[in-house]
Design a protein around this motif. Structure first.
Motif, short mmCIF file in Angstrom:
data_model
loop_
_atom_site.label_atom_id
_atom_site.label_comp_id
_atom_site.label_asym_id
_atom_site.label_seq_id
_atom_site.Cartn_x
_atom_site.Cartn_y
_atom_site.Cartn_z
N PRO A 1 4.97 19.15 12.64
CA PRO A 1 3.88 19.34 13.63
C PRO A 1 2.58 18.66 13.22
CG PRO A 1 4.37 21.39 12.47
CD PRO A 1 5.45 20.43 12.11
N ARG A 2 2.32 18.54 11.93
CA ARG A 2 1.10 17.85 11.50
C ARG A 2 1.17 16.37 11.89
NH1 ARG A 2 0.72 18.49 5.38
NH2 ARG A 2 -1.22 17.33 5.74
N LEU A 3 2.34 15.77 11.74
CA LEU A 3 2.50 14.37 12.14
C LEU A 3 2.43 14.22 13.66
CD1 LEU A 3 5.44 13.38 9.74
CD2 LEU A 3 3.08 12.59 9.58
N ALA A 4 3.06 15.14 14.37
CA ALA A 4 3.09 15.04 15.83
C ALA A 4 1.70 15.14 16.43
CB ALA A 4 4.00 16.12 16.40
N ARG A 5 0.77 15.86 15.79
CA ARG A 5 -0.57 16.05 16.34
C ARG A 5 -1.54 14.92 15.99
NH1 ARG A 5 0.43 21.67 14.97
NH2 ARG A 5 -0.58 21.34 12.94
N LEU A 6 -1.10 13.95 15.16
CA LEU A 6 -1.98 12.85 14.78
C LEU A 6 -2.35 12.00 16.00
CD1 LEU A 6 -0.47 11.51 11.42
CD2 LEU A 6 -2.66 12.69 11.73
N ALA A 7 -3.59 11.55 16.03
CA ALA A 7 -4.01 10.64 17.09
C ALA A 7 -3.25 9.33 16.98
CB ALA A 7 -5.52 10.38 16.99
N GLY A 8 -2.76 8.84 18.11
CA GLY A 8 -2.00 7.59 18.12
C GLY A 8 -0.51 7.79 18.10
N ILE A 9 -0.02 9.03 17.91
CA ILE A 9 1.42 9.30 17.91
C ILE A 9 1.83 9.67 19.33
CG2 ILE A 9 3.27 10.74 17.03
CD1 ILE A 9 2.14 8.87 14.94
N ALA A 10 2.67 8.85 19.94
CA ALA A 10 3.12 9.12 21.31
C ALA A 10 4.24 10.13 21.34
CB ALA A 10 3.56 7.82 21.97
N ALA A 11 5.13 10.09 20.36
CA ALA A 11 6.26 11.02 20.32
C ALA A 11 6.72 11.14 18.87
CB ALA A 11 7.40 10.54 21.21
N ALA A 12 7.21 12.32 18.54
CA ALA A 12 7.75 12.58 17.19
C ALA A 12 9.04 13.36 17.32
CB ALA A 12 6.73 13.35 16.35
N SER A 13 10.03 12.97 16.54
CA SER A 13 11.34 13.62 16.63
C SER A 13 11.81 13.98 15.22
CB SER A 13 12.35 12.66 17.28
OG SER A 13 13.67 13.19 17.21
N PRO A 14 11.93 15.29 14.92
CA PRO A 14 12.46 15.69 13.61
C PRO A 14 13.98 15.55 13.57
CG PRO A 14 11.99 17.64 14.92
CD PRO A 14 11.56 16.45 15.75
N VAL A 15 14.51 15.17 12.43
CA VAL A 15 15.94 14.89 12.32
C VAL A 15 16.48 15.49 11.03
CG1 VAL A 15 17.71 13.08 12.19
CG2 VAL A 15 15.69 12.73 13.60
N VAL A 16 17.65 16.11 11.12
CA VAL A 16 18.44 16.47 9.94
C VAL A 16 19.60 15.48 9.88
CG1 VAL A 16 20.00 18.18 8.93
CG2 VAL A 16 17.82 18.91 9.91
N ASP A 17 19.76 14.83 8.75
CA ASP A 17 20.77 13.77 8.61
C ASP A 17 21.61 14.06 7.38
OD1 ASP A 17 22.26 11.50 8.81
OD2 ASP A 17 20.57 10.11 8.85
N ALA A 18 22.89 14.32 7.57
CA ALA A 18 23.77 14.67 6.45
C ALA A 18 25.10 13.95 6.61
CB ALA A 18 23.98 16.18 6.39
N HIS A 19 25.82 13.89 5.53
CA HIS A 19 27.16 13.29 5.54
C HIS A 19 28.18 14.35 5.18
CE1 HIS A 19 25.95 9.06 6.03
NE2 HIS A 19 24.86 9.45 5.39
N ARG B 1 14.09 13.67 8.11
CA ARG B 1 13.36 12.52 8.63
C ARG B 1 12.55 12.95 9.85
NH1 ARG B 1 17.54 9.55 10.07
NH2 ARG B 1 17.23 9.48 12.33
N VAL B 2 11.42 12.28 10.05
CA VAL B 2 10.66 12.41 11.30
C VAL B 2 10.46 11.01 11.84
CG1 VAL B 2 8.56 13.22 12.41
CG2 VAL B 2 9.46 14.46 10.43
N ASP B 3 11.04 10.74 13.03
CA ASP B 3 10.89 9.45 13.68
C ASP B 3 9.65 9.48 14.57
OD1 ASP B 3 13.19 8.42 12.50
OD2 ASP B 3 14.47 9.25 14.09
N LEU B 4 8.81 8.45 14.46
CA LEU B 4 7.52 8.43 15.16
C LEU B 4 7.43 7.22 16.09
CD1 LEU B 4 5.25 9.20 12.06
CD2 LEU B 4 6.07 10.85 13.78
N LYS B 5 7.00 7.48 17.31
CA LYS B 5 6.73 6.40 18.27
C LYS B 5 5.22 6.36 18.49
CE LYS B 5 8.37 4.64 22.73
NZ LYS B 5 7.23 3.78 22.88
N LEU B 6 4.61 5.19 18.36
CA LEU B 6 3.17 5.06 18.43
C LEU B 6 2.72 4.74 19.85
CD1 LEU B 6 2.51 2.93 15.21
CD2 LEU B 6 2.71 5.43 15.44
N ASP B 7 1.46 5.08 20.14
CA ASP B 7 0.85 4.66 21.41
C ASP B 7 0.77 3.14 21.45
OD1 ASP B 7 0.48 7.21 22.45
OD2 ASP B 7 -1.44 7.47 21.40
N ALA B 8 0.73 2.59 22.64
CA ALA B 8 0.78 1.14 22.80
C ALA B 8 -0.42 0.45 22.19
CB ALA B 8 0.91 0.78 24.28
#
Length: 836
Positions: free
Chosen positions: A82-100, A206-213
């Motif tokens: 949530p700290r990353l998602a609230r940053l100015a300039g972040i359009a979208a944030a997606s948390p991910v659990v990645d395991a094998h 992982r947290v995948d981040l999409k930035l504002d244009a």
């Protein structure tokens, strides 16, 4: 003469020469084609693999501009999201659990995500519920959605069991992941379900981040790096792509360089063929000059011959290289056997027209370079002298020049001492190329050195005496015949010594690290032996001891491939040491690092090392160990320290020692029975001897392209010997006619030619193998450490080198005798007539 008339005669001469000596032309074309084909094939295979990887990366990363990734196996605190998602300039944030994990016998990647947040970032991973399933099934704690490749052999609605780490969980297949791409085995679940059932509560990977244009990506990246906790790194898609490319780059560049050296060998074979052709046709060129042809016309004719050889060879090389690349992708894989790309299916071939044209241009350039000196010699010849006599005009008492060869050799040694450039041994390969040139330049003098004992001895055989006198008195022609031989045999010998040294060192290393009787591995399934599973294995009656191990990726810096964290009971005793070990101060964690790690991160025994395994971890390197399995580098921790720092007590491998007199076969069955049912299907349990044999088989698979290059070098070299000796023998028809006038019999001439061929083969073998041994030292002690960061001990494949030398002598002698019978078949009068 008009332009058309001026070029008609040379074209007739070219066609006549090629009709008269097709074997020589075919050999030169093959040499160029092989170099072009190998270089293009290596490029296409790696480009296809990187294209496949980029597509997979695009699927996993989707539209993400940045990703915050866990450096170690513990993941990152989910409160960072949530700290990353609230940053100015972040359009979208997606948390991910990645395991094998393992789905039955198949490895599978398990992705836990929030489908509604991931839609804006990674739409390719969005699951689709099966017909009749509500949209809320995306949030079901037992719902699993499989990619088409993972669903194969299963049906929607089935309950399946997945083993991940020490956790086993049952899931119901409630839909698919249609955008997962061909061949990828992916299972998608809701992120909260994945956290709960994989033991990741409170953590994400992982947290995948999409930035504002309109955002400044560099500025926001700096802001994110400043707020990241220990154990988290910021990566761009380019970082991950470049790190994977770095794993295969050294292997790819080494094969590319070997292909270019093969092209250089082709240039020497073209030089040999063209020089012999020019020497034989000296009277023809002289007549062309007498009837009005200019020096530039003669020069252009020989260069045109070389260009045609290069064009035909390049065209054949492009076709052969494309077919070879397709075959390698199907049989060996996109990593050329190096292990850089972990993919279940071979990537499709991606043809690169630009690369094909570039390698074709290199092939044509090699043919032109090989033709340049003979062309200049043909243009510079004096017509009157050439019409009156041919042959080697060198004074037998004059010593051939050695200084140019010495200068080239000194420069080659200096280049071999230079460091790598951008992580690649460019100077090392330049050193090998100059060594080849030095060896060729030294051949007239070397041939005289090697023939000196015979030249100054009293030989009882007239045939032997004639043969030695001929070679001693015609050093330039002998050097021409030897140039292609020495180049091809030298390259073959260098590769043979390097591969034998590497394979022998790997075999010795395997014997040192595989000291137990049985090896158990859960492979890349992602499953692990829980402490209670380890206790059950130790309780098997035939087991005397077991060292339980773990391997996990550990990211130390963005843009570099993750290193491998190895957990063993006592790494200092388990791995062969390189250099001395040092004691570590109290209160610090001892770690052992591999040779590639030491060279990549420029650290040594005694240095401090920061580890992303928790706050305040003070580690110091206790020693460096030899490791041929993990090119990206590895570091080893004692099991007790790893348990304390990570809390992860699961293990993925075990080295098991048996009680004396125990039957391994029966013990393997008992060990498998002691495992819980979900692990029995994924566990590989085998005697260490079988594992060592399998590892060496993988080594041979990795060097399949090198072995092919070596075999082709031998074949082309022997063909070059045959064509060269044959052309040189047939060109001496007038000489044999003169000997016949002096009373020398046909049988004696043929015997003389056989001895000449054997001597040329022997000199070529000694010089080529000696040159190859010198080039091998550069490959072993310069190229390999600078490319792969590991060292090895030189080993000599005596049997192979002896066999090649013997084959070379037999081929040269046999070809000379066969060609000699044809050359002496003319009667003595016709042989010495001038009106050719």
């Amino acid at each position: 003469m008009t332009f058309v008339t001026a070029w008609r005669a040379p074209w007739w001469m070219i066609r006549g020469e090629w009709r008269a000596h097709p074997a020589r032309i075919v050999t030169a074309v093959i040499a160029i084609a092989v170099g072009v084909a190998l270089g293009l094939a290596v490029h296409l295979v790696n480009a296809s693999a990187l294209d496949r990887f980029a597509r997979g990366l695009a699927l996993v990363r989707g539209r993400a501009d940045l990703s915050v990734t866990a450096a170690g196996p513990d993941g990152i605190d989910e409160r960072l999201y949530p700290r990353l998602a609230r940053l100015a300039g972040i359009a979208a944030a997606s948390p991910v659990v990645d395991a094998h994990g393992a789905l039955g016998r198949d490895p599978i990647e398990i992705v836990g995500l929030d489908a509604f947040r991931a839609a804006a970032v990674t739409p390719g991973l969005i699951p689709t519920p099966a017909a009749g399933q509500p949209l809320t099934s995306l949030l079901s704690p037992q719902a699993l959605f499989l990619s088409p490749a993972a669903l194969a052999g299963r049906r929607l609605g089935d309950v399946v069991t997945i083993v991940a780490g020490t956790r086993t969980a049952a899931w119901r297949i409630m839909g698919t992941v249609p955008g997962a791409g061909e061949g990828r085995r992916i299972a998608v679940a809701d992120i909260s379900a994945a956290q709960a059932r994989l033991g990741r509560a409170g953590h994400i990977d992982r947290v995948d981040l999409k930035l504002d244009a309109d955002v400044d990506a560099d500025m926001i990246a700096g802001t994110i790096r400043a707020m990241l906790p220990r154990g988290a790194v910021l990566e761009t898609p380019a970082d991950e792509s470049s790190s994977t490319d770095a794993l295969s780059r050294a292997y790819r560049v080494n094969l590319d360089m070997l292909a270019l050296v093969a092209l250089l060998t082709g240039a020497f074979l073209v030089y040999s063929a063209q020089a012999l052709s020019v020497a034989r046709r000296a009277p023809q060129f002289a007549l062309l000059r007498v009837i009005g042809g200019t020096r530039s016309l003669v020069l252009g004719q020989v260069l045109a011959e070389g260009a045609v050889l290069g064009i035909v060879g390049a065209g054949a090389g492009i076709a052969l290289g494309t077919g070879l690349a397709a075959g390698v992708l199907r049989l060996v894989g996109g990593d050329l056997g190096s292990g850089a790309f972990a993919d279940e299916q071979a990537p499709p071939l991606v043809f690169a027209p630009g690369a094909a044209l570039a390698f074709a241009a290199l092939g044509i350039a090699a043919a032109l370079i090989g033709s340049l000196l003979p062309a200049r010699a043909a243009a510079a010849g004096r017509p009157v002298v050439a019409l009156r006599h041919g042959g080697d005009a060198v004074d037998p008492s004059a010593k051939p020049r050695i200084m140019p060869a010495l200068v080239l050799a000194v420069i080659a040694v200096v280049l071999a001492l230079l460091p790598a450039a951008a992580g690649l041994p460019i100077a090392g390969y330049a050193s090998i190329g100059l060594m080849l040139a030095a060896g060729i330049a030294a051949m007239p003098r070397v041939a005289r050195w090697l023939l000196a004992p015979l030249a100054h001895a009293r030989l009882s055989s007239p045939a032997a005496q004639l043969a030695v006198a001929r070679l001693w008195g015609a050093p330039a022609q002998a050097a021409v015949a030897l140039s292609g031989i020495v180049a091809s045999i030298g390259l073959m010998a260098a590769m043979a010594v390097m591969v034998a040294s590497f394979r022998g060192s790997v075999d010795e290393w395997l014997r040192q690290i595989l000291g137990a009787d049985i090896y158990l591995s859960l492979g890349g399934s992602g499953a692990a032996l829980a402490p209670e599973d380890q206790s059950r294995l130790l309780a098997v009656r035939q087991v005397a001891d077991a060292d339980f191990m773990l391997q996990r990726p550990l990211a130390l810096s963005p843009g570099r491939p993750p290193v491998i964290l190895i957990v063993r009971r006592d790494p200092g005793a388990a791995f062969p040491a390189v250099g001395r070990s040092v004691p570590v101060p109290a209160g610090t964690v001892p770690v052992w690092v591999s040779e590639p790690f030491s060279r990549t991160f420029d650290v040594a025994a005694g240095d401090a090392l920061a580890l992303p395994l928790g706050p305040g971890v003070r580690a110091r390197i206790a020693g460096v160990f030899r490791d041929y399995a993990r090119q990206q580098g590895a570091l080893a921790l004692r099991a007790a320290d790893a348990d304390r720092l990570t809390g992860e007590r699961g293990r993925s491998e075990a080295a098991i020692s048996l009680a004396p007199g125990t039957d391994p076969g029966g013990t393997i069955a008992a060990l498998r029975q002691a495992l819980p049912p979900p692990l029995r299907s994924v566990a590989v349990i085998q005697p260490v001897a079988d594992l060592r044999a399998r590892a060496l088989a993988i080594f041979d698979r990795s060097f399949a392209v090198t072995y092919a290059l070596e075999a082709v070098a031998v074949a082309v070299g022997l063909a070059g010997v045959a064509a060269t000796v044959s052309a040189q023998t047939i060109a001496r028809t007038r000489e044999f006619g003169m000997l016949r006038h002096l009373g020398v019999t046909r049988r004696l001439i043929v015997a003389t030619l056989g001895i000449e061929g054997a001597l040329i083969g022997a000199v070529g073998a000694v010089a080529g193998i000696g040159l190859g041994a010198a080039m091998a030292q550069v490959l072993i002690h310069v190229v390999n450490p600078q490319s792969f960061h590991w060292t090895m001990t030189t080993r000599w494949p005596i049997g192979l080198l002896s066999g090649v030398a013997a084959a070379l002598v037999v081929a040269a002698s046999g070809t000379a005798m066969i060609a000699g019978r044809r050359a002496v078949s003319l009667d003595a009068v016709r042989a010495v007539r001038e009106d050719w």
